[in-house]
Enzyme design. Structure first.
Site, PDB file in Angstrom:
ATOM      1  N   ASP A  13      37.815  44.604  36.634  1.00  0.00           N
ATOM      2  CA  ASP A  13      38.084  45.276  37.945  1.00  0.00           C
ATOM      3  C   ASP A  13      36.818  46.079  38.256  1.00  0.00           C
ATOM      4  O   ASP A  13      36.274  46.925  37.518  1.00  0.00           O
ATOM      5  CB  ASP A  13      39.245  46.217  37.420  1.00  0.00           C
ATOM      6  CG  ASP A  13      39.600  47.111  38.810  1.00  0.00           C
ATOM      7  OD1 ASP A  13      39.039  47.022  39.778  1.00  0.00           O
ATOM      8  OD2 ASP A  13      40.372  47.996  38.578  1.00  0.00           O
ATOM      9  N   LYS A  19      36.320  50.327  49.149  1.00  0.00           N
ATOM     10  CA  LYS A  19      35.266  51.229  48.561  1.00  0.00           C
ATOM     11  C   LYS A  19      33.820  50.872  49.071  1.00  0.00           C
ATOM     12  O   LYS A  19      33.177  51.377  49.570  1.00  0.00           O
ATOM     13  CB  LYS A  19      35.234  51.316  46.839  1.00  0.00           C
ATOM     14  CG  LYS A  19      36.375  51.809  46.497  1.00  0.00           C
ATOM     15  CD  LYS A  19      36.758  51.856  44.894  1.00  0.00           C
ATOM     16  CE  LYS A  19      38.111  52.184  44.586  1.00  0.00           C
ATOM     17  NZ  LYS A  19      38.453  53.628  44.792  1.00  0.00           N
ATOM     18  N   TRP A  69      42.237  54.021  35.016  1.00  0.00           N
ATOM     19  CA  TRP A  69      42.808  52.719  35.858  1.00  0.00           C
ATOM     20  C   TRP A  69      43.038  51.476  34.715  1.00  0.00           C
ATOM     21  O   TRP A  69      43.933  50.811  35.055  1.00  0.00           O
ATOM     22  CB  TRP A  69      41.768  52.275  36.787  1.00  0.00           C
ATOM     23  CG  TRP A  69      41.736  53.030  38.125  1.00  0.00           C
ATOM     24  CD1 TRP A  69      40.775  54.097  38.423  1.00  0.00           C
ATOM     25  CD2 TRP A  69      42.926  53.357  38.913  1.00  0.00           C
ATOM     26  NE1 TRP A  69      41.071  54.833  39.415  1.00  0.00           N
ATOM     27  CE2 TRP A  69      42.234  54.446  39.747  1.00  0.00           C
ATOM     28  CE3 TRP A  69      44.101  52.636  39.072  1.00  0.00           C
ATOM     29  CZ2 TRP A  69      43.229  54.823  41.080  1.00  0.00           C
ATOM     30  CZ3 TRP A  69      44.966  53.064  40.063  1.00  0.00           C
ATOM     31  CH2 TRP A  69      44.315  54.008  41.035  1.00  0.00           C
TER      32      TRP A  69
END
Length: 359
Positions: free
Chosen positions: A169, A193, A102
């Site tokens: 993040d 999540k 990511w």
């Protein structure tokens, strides 16, 4: 109906009490005669929802007064573009610590906007300690992915940037363990999540980083737009924000972030101990950087991994297959995963190994 144990990396398991609350209120939200999905985002009932969600998040994370909380769409992937569009000052650059898939994607988007300097790992599953000397004094910000969903790693110590704003993040571990928000300039997280369903992204922004976008920045990609209009410049993801609020209420009722951290450490220890004691399964991550949320493991054999996944599915364990770039298995143990789910998985792993002549 028997519910399975959902180990998906996202969209992920939601607390069952939250799902039941959604079910109860689906047709008639608080005697409005409408579903929450039908409420105008300008209405008083929805205004209460979004204000309560902001207030709960502030309380749970102890967010200081000089930070704004906004709700957006587009997931963390859109933030990869919005961050440099807003924060990458003219003639300056940004430092990106690359710890996994990511953060590599974040770098790719940042490079489209301006100068990006990357700091890469020398060992793929070990994140070192960073000091101010590691970063360029000309950097507008330092970007990290604090928990790596695919690789199963996390920072055990956040970088000391020497005053450069730290951008994180936190999609896959926000609300799972205590953090000091004041150590960061900007925190963002896709909700799917630990915060709620997919469709809404949360950002926590220090006042000093608002209003830095150039005039050429599109209105809907400018953080100032969301701050000035309390996330209501256009129609937000109303249903996702509503469910997020219910999840935050559930977290508060179950001990807050401290309660979640204790719960998550217990679950993770159970699974890591099983892996470490096994002669069949292994995890590649150095102990200090092991994620509490995403735990990859494998047998080292594609054939055995496939056999394990087939048997696990038959037993009601869903989405244990590892990411295609890593292979093997991955168990995501987000806040809403009950301890019983991990205990059952560990029992299955031990039986699987015993049936193949292991200890």
């Amino acid at each position: 109906m028997k519910r399975v144990y959902n180990f998906s990396a996202g969209p992920a398991v939601l607390p069952e009490p939250v799902l039941k609350k959604v079910q109860d209120e689906l047709l008639n939200y608080r005697e409005t005669g409408m579903s929450v999905m039908e409420l105008s985002h300008r209405s008083a009932p929805f205004q209460n929802i979004i204000e309560e969600a902001q207030s709960l998040l502030r309380e749970l994370l102890s967010i200081p007064e000089d930070y704004r909380v906004v709700f957006m769409q587009g997931g963390a992937s859109l933030q990869f573009s919005m961050i440099p569009l807003n924060l990458l000052g003219e003639g300056k650059g940004a430092d990106y610590i690359v710890t996994g898939s990511w953060s590599k994607k974040a770098v790719k988007e940042g490079e489209k906007v301006g100068k990006v300097r990357t700091l890469s790992l020398t060992e793929p599953f070990e994140i070192p300690t960073y000091t101010p000397e590691d970063f360029s004094p000309e950097s507008s910000y330092v970007h990290i992915t604090s928990n790596n969903t695919i690789e199963g790693t996390r920072f055990d110590q956040y970088p000391d940037t020497g005053g450069i704003p730290l951008v994180a993040d936190m999609s896959s571990h926000i609300l799972s363990e205590k953090i000091d928000v004041s150590s960061f300039g900007f925190i963002y997280a896709g909700a799917q999540k630990n915060l709620g369903p997919s469709g809404v992204t949360v950002a926590i922004i220090h006042d000093s980083l608002i209003g830095k976008a150039p005039d050429s920045c599109p209105t809907m990609l400018n953080y100032e737009t969301y701050v000035k209009h309390d996330s209501l410049f256009n129609t937000p993801p109303t249903f996702s924000i509503y469910v997020l609020k219910l999840v935050l209420e559930w977290v508060k009722k179950n001990g807050g972030v401290e309660g979640m951290q204790e719960h998550n450490e217990r679950k993770a220890a159970l699974l890591y101990d099983c892996i470490d004691e096994s002669s069949l399964f292994h995890n590649p991550v150095t102990e200090k950087n092991r994620s509490l949320m995403n735990i990859p493991f494998s047998t080292g054999s594609d054939e055995l991994d496939a056999d394990f996944l087939k048997g696990a599915k038959a037993e009601g364990f869903e989405f244990l297959k590892g990411h295609r770039s890593v292979g093997g298995m991955r168990a995501s143990l987000y806040n809403a995963m009950p301890l019983e789910g991990v205990e059952s998985l560990v029992d299955f792993m031990r039986k699987f190994e015993s049936d193949r002549g292991g200890c």
